[in-house]
Design an enzyme around this catalytic site. Structure first.
Site, PDB file in Angstrom:
ATOM      1  N   HIS A  97       0.831  -1.033  -0.099  1.00 16.51           N
ATOM      2  CA  HIS A  97      -0.019   0.016   0.041  1.00 16.51           C
ATOM      3  C   HIS A  97       0.802   1.094  -0.114  1.00 16.51           C
ATOM      4  CE1 HIS A  97       0.287  -1.485   4.274  1.00 16.51           C
ATOM      5  NE2 HIS A  97       0.586  -0.115   4.325  1.00 16.51           N
ATOM      6  N   HIS A  99       0.789   4.862   1.256  1.00 20.04           N
ATOM      7  CA  HIS A  99       0.214   6.167   2.076  1.00 20.04           C
ATOM      8  C   HIS A  99       0.160   7.673   1.189  1.00 20.04           C
ATOM      9  CE1 HIS A  99       0.233   3.651   5.995  1.00 20.04           C
ATOM     10  NE2 HIS A  99       0.952   3.155   5.317  1.00 20.04           N
TER      11      HIS A  99
HETATM   12  P1  AMP Z   1       1.318   0.271   7.358  1.00 21.20           P
HETATM   13  O1  AMP Z   1       1.486   0.301   8.839  1.00 21.20           O
HETATM   14  O2  AMP Z   1       2.412   0.855   6.497  1.00 21.20           O
HETATM   15  O3  AMP Z   1       1.169  -1.188   7.254  1.00 21.20           O
HETATM   16  O4  AMP Z   1       0.040   0.714   7.169  1.00 21.20           O
HETATM   17  C1  AMP Z   1      -0.986   0.153   7.737  1.00 21.20           C
HETATM   18  C2  AMP Z   1      -2.146   0.954   7.568  1.00 21.20           C
HETATM   19  O5  AMP Z   1      -3.494   0.468   7.317  1.00 21.20           O
HETATM   20  C3  AMP Z   1      -2.284   2.005   8.873  1.00 21.20           C
HETATM   21  O6  AMP Z   1      -2.118   3.179   8.512  1.00 21.20           O
HETATM   22  C4  AMP Z   1      -4.026   1.695   9.367  1.00 21.20           C
HETATM   23  O7  AMP Z   1      -4.407   2.475  10.082  1.00 21.20           O
HETATM   24  C5  AMP Z   1      -4.652   1.006   7.884  1.00 21.20           C
HETATM   25  N1  AMP Z   1      -5.565   0.309   8.231  1.00 21.20           N
HETATM   26  C6  AMP Z   1      -5.638  -1.008   8.699  1.00 21.20           C
HETATM   27  N2  AMP Z   1      -6.601  -1.454   8.735  1.00 21.20           N
HETATM   28  C7  AMP Z   1      -7.603  -0.625   7.837  1.00 21.20           C
HETATM   29  C8  AMP Z   1      -8.909  -0.764   7.384  1.00 21.20           C
HETATM   30  N3  AMP Z   1      -9.715  -1.766   7.512  1.00 21.20           N
HETATM   31  N4  AMP Z   1      -9.299   0.369   6.670  1.00 21.20           N
HETATM   32  C9  AMP Z   1      -8.517   1.428   6.667  1.00 21.20           C
HETATM   33  N5  AMP Z   1      -7.480   1.587   6.803  1.00 21.20           N
HETATM   34  C10 AMP Z   1      -6.979   0.506   7.569  1.00 21.20           C
END
Ligand code: AMP
Ligand code: ZN
Length: 111
Positions: A97, A99
């Site tokens: 993903h 950001h």
């Molecule tokens: P990372 O720490 O780079 O793996 O980022 C994962 C991101 O996914 C975090 O910013 C979480 O807040 C976000 N996240 C986790 N579950 C969900 C969800 N169901 N919907 C939207 N964002 C999510």
């Protein structure tokens, strides 16, 4: 990947606030925003990280989705794109993903 939360979002099996979607990617707002705009861009196919043999057409679609998110969210002033790879970098969801962060002055430091 049946137990991957982002695969489930890509397949519309669990809800998300979707910002943009096409054949290859989907963009949705982060549940725990770190800036006024915090949107995630993911490939619909499961890839663990940016170095997981992601096809060029998918990478191009992700870049296009970033521009669409910036346009839709009104980020003309600027924004930041981050992708965490691996636990040491803080990756908590093991589905690639990007950001997209913006909506305020983010300053010059990376984090
Ligand atoms: P990372 O720490 O780079 O793996 O980022 C994962 C991101 O996914 C975090 O910013 C979480 O807040 C976000 N996240 C986790 N579950 C969900 C969800 N169901 N919907 C939207 N964002 C999510
Ligand atoms: Zn996945």
């Amino acid at each position: 990947m049946s137990d991957c939360i982002f695969c489930k979002i890509a397949e519309h099996e669990i809800p998300a606030t979707i910002v943009y979607e096409d054949d290859f990617v989907i963009a949705f707002d982060d549940l725990n925003p770190q800036a006024p705009v915090h949107t995630l861009v993911i490939p619909k196919a499961h890839h663990e990280s940016i170095i997981d043999d992601v096809p060029a057409e998918v990478l191009a679609a992700m870049a296009h989705a970033v521009s669409e998110v910036a346009r839709i969210k009104g980020l003309e002033e600027g924004f930041r794109v981050i992708s965490n790879k691996g636990e040491a970098a803080g990756q908590t969801v093991m589905h690639l993903h990007l950001h997209v962060l913006g909506g305020k002055s983010l300053g010059e430091s990376l984090i």
